[in-house]
Design an enzyme around this catalytic site. Structure first.
Site, PDB file in Angstrom:
ATOM      1  N   TYR A  53       4.266   4.664   7.678  1.00 28.80           N
ATOM      2  CA  TYR A  53       5.895   5.559   7.654  1.00 28.80           C
ATOM      3  C   TYR A  53       5.543   7.423   7.623  1.00 28.80           C
ATOM      4  O   TYR A  53       6.051   7.314   7.880  1.00 28.80           O
ATOM      5  CB  TYR A  53       5.921   4.565   5.982  1.00 28.80           C
ATOM      6  CG  TYR A  53       7.408   5.186   5.388  1.00 28.80           C
ATOM      7  CD1 TYR A  53       8.263   5.230   5.837  1.00 28.80           C
ATOM      8  CD2 TYR A  53       7.285   5.332   3.410  1.00 28.80           C
ATOM      9  CE1 TYR A  53       9.603   5.509   5.251  1.00 28.80           C
ATOM     10  CE2 TYR A  53       7.586   6.242   3.111  1.00 28.80           C
ATOM     11  CZ  TYR A  53       9.273   6.476   4.229  1.00 28.80           C
ATOM     12  OH  TYR A  53      10.828   6.445   2.940  1.00 28.80           O
TER      13      TYR A  53
ATOM     14  N   GLY B 142      22.583   0.952   4.850  1.00 32.78           N
ATOM     15  CA  GLY B 142      21.393   0.536   3.593  1.00 32.78           C
ATOM     16  C   GLY B 142      21.356   0.970   2.065  1.00 32.78           C
ATOM     17  O   GLY B 142      23.024   1.666   1.726  1.00 32.78           O
ATOM     18  N   PHE B 143      20.714   1.338   1.732  1.00 31.21           N
ATOM     19  CA  PHE B 143      21.041   1.301  -0.105  1.00 31.21           C
ATOM     20  C   PHE B 143      21.641   2.870  -0.795  1.00 31.21           C
ATOM     21  O   PHE B 143      21.850   3.493  -0.742  1.00 31.21           O
ATOM     22  CB  PHE B 143      19.260   1.113  -0.308  1.00 31.21           C
ATOM     23  CG  PHE B 143      19.054   1.725  -2.521  1.00 31.21           C
ATOM     24  CD1 PHE B 143      20.072   1.467  -2.930  1.00 31.21           C
ATOM     25  CD2 PHE B 143      18.053   2.202  -2.562  1.00 31.21           C
ATOM     26  CE1 PHE B 143      20.139   1.607  -4.583  1.00 31.21           C
ATOM     27  CE2 PHE B 143      17.952   2.856  -4.008  1.00 31.21           C
ATOM     28  CZ  PHE B 143      19.065   2.574  -4.437  1.00 31.21           C
ATOM     29  N   ILE B 144      20.387   3.693   0.053  1.00 38.74           N
ATOM     30  CA  ILE B 144      21.155   5.034  -0.388  1.00 38.74           C
ATOM     31  C   ILE B 144      22.869   5.363  -0.091  1.00 38.74           C
ATOM     32  O   ILE B 144      22.815   5.983  -0.425  1.00 38.74           O
ATOM     33  CB  ILE B 144      20.701   5.783   0.092  1.00 38.74           C
ATOM     34  CG1 ILE B 144      19.168   6.501  -1.214  1.00 38.74           C
ATOM     35  CG2 ILE B 144      20.980   7.347  -0.557  1.00 38.74           C
ATOM     36  CD1 ILE B 144      17.999   6.206  -0.848  1.00 38.74           C
TER      37      ILE B 144
ATOM     38  N   LYS C  22       7.761   9.766   9.204  1.00 42.25           N
ATOM     39  CA  LYS C  22       8.697  10.627   8.914  1.00 42.25           C
ATOM     40  C   LYS C  22       8.305  12.050   8.843  1.00 42.25           C
ATOM     41  O   LYS C  22       9.798  12.273   8.908  1.00 42.25           O
ATOM     42  CB  LYS C  22       8.777   9.749   6.865  1.00 42.25           C
ATOM     43  CG  LYS C  22       9.708   8.882   7.148  1.00 42.25           C
ATOM     44  CD  LYS C  22      11.087   8.807   7.309  1.00 42.25           C
ATOM     45  CE  LYS C  22      11.912   9.694   6.513  1.00 42.25           C
ATOM     46  NZ  LYS C  22      13.525   9.343   7.282  1.00 42.25           N
TER      47      LYS C  22
END
Ligand code: UGA
Length: 330
Positions: free
Chosen positions: A154, A11-13, A158
């Site tokens: 979402y 993923g991005f991070i 989370k």
């Protein structure tokens, strides 16, 4: 060398964290390579991660308890689990709640059970500014550490993931740290998020979709500031919740102006209906991150956008193949 597990490695991070830390740790990356957004971008990140000498990849869906049990030796002698794997789109979560429940709650619980079983010293669980909702600015970590009417599916999943992990690890010696990220952008970013889309659409002369009038504001945070925040957590011993966000806000219209200037191109803007439950303004309190971690964001948005545009230009050919729009947005 310390052994750590990073979930959401493609993923991005996760990708950016591993790229800047692969000489500091022996890293096992886990990713399900799902299709929450165009999987080709995840494949591209994985290709680049495979160059890292201390990196091993496990293709694994954490919500699949049986598959995870079979691989649980991954967790032997691990000092920290950095849990970045998640379904992360606010707008998409209303369309596909079940995937969000599986990937953000069941997966987090399965992971927490392994953290407990293997007596892992530290569990870092990435969370989000989205759980604060439209409650004004200067969101303080300490006032919002329980599930409290989260404003999207979402955010609900989370937030529940945080609660589950804390309950599973109650009465253990595991340190639990929860960084809450604020609208992160930068190289290798997500194609469903505003800044990368705007860069792509303006560069390629496509219509720029703005949901609403573009006056909604975000604390856009550059990826390198997020990585420096995560690095601070690795050398901090106490449990806690930390906001990692920018101390200024910018409207989408301001951001588009900056991108236009950098690209020397005019955006073709199309305003569509505001997204469901979209928040007007997001601005973190950085009290705990500053006082306990000595962390502050240092990247000016102009520099962050410049770096993202430069990256975009370098990867133009690869990014041509990536889908930036979902079917429902066409
Ligand atoms: C983002 C991420 O998607 C989440 O993963 C993250 O957890 C969250 O930030 C956070 O800060 O914690 P969001 O604020 O929706 O969520 O970020 P963007 O996708 O960049 O959207 C920002 C704004 O731009 C929203 O108002 C959205 O409606 C708008 N937008 C987005 C557009 O107008 N057009 C687009 O094509 C995309």
């Amino acid at each position: 060398m310390e052994k750590i597990v990073v979930t959401g490695s493609c993923g991005f991070i996760g990708y950016n964290f591993i790229k800047s830390n692969s000489s500091n740790f022996k890293i096992i990356g886990i990713d399900s390579l799902n299709n929450a957004y165009d999987k080709k971008l995840k494949d591209l990140r994985l290709l680049s991660l495979n160059d890292e000498p201390n990196f091993t990849f496990k293709h694994l869906d954490l919500s699949n308890e049986i598959a995870l049990d079979k691989e649980s030796e991954i967790f032997e002698n691990v000092s920290t689990v950095l849990h970045l794997g998640a379904r992360a789109g606010v707008r998409q979560s209303f369309l596909d709640p079940k995937s969000y429940i599986l990937d953000n709650t069941a997966a987090t619980a399965n992971l927490a059970l392994n953290v407990k079983k293997y007596k892992i010293k530290k569990f870092i669980i990435a969370s989000t500014s989205s759980i604060y909702g439209d409650t004004g600015v200067n969101y303080a970590e300490e006032n919002k550490d329980e599930l409290e009417n989260p404003p999207s599916i979402y955010a609900a999943t989370k937030s529940f993931g945080e609660v589950l992990a804390r309950n599973i690890l109650e009465d253990t010696n595991t340190t639990i740290q929860i960084p809450r990220f604020f609208t992160v952008y930068g190289p290798f970013g997500r194609p469903d998020m505003s800044i990368l889309r705007f860069i792509h659409w303006i560069s390629t002369n496509q219509e720029v979709i703005i949901y609403g009038d573009g006056e909604q504001k975000r604390s856009f945070t550059f990826i390198s500031d997020i990585i420096s925040g995560l690095n601070k957590l690795f050398s901090h011993d106490d449990s806690g919740i930390f906001n990692f966000g920018s101390n200024e806000t910018w409207s989408l219209n301001q951001v588009i102006n900056l991108i236009e200037k950098k690209l020397n191109k005019k955006a073709i803007i199309v305003n569509r209906e505001r997204a469901m439950k979209d928040v007007d303004i997001v601005l973190p309190s950085l009290k705990l991150s500053k006082s306990l971690l000595n962390w502050e964001p240092t990247t000016r948005i102009e520099d962050g956008i410049d770096a993202t545009v430069e990256w975009y230009k370098n990867y133009k050919d690869e990014l041509k193949e990536i889908k930036f729009k979902y079917e429902y947005e066409k």
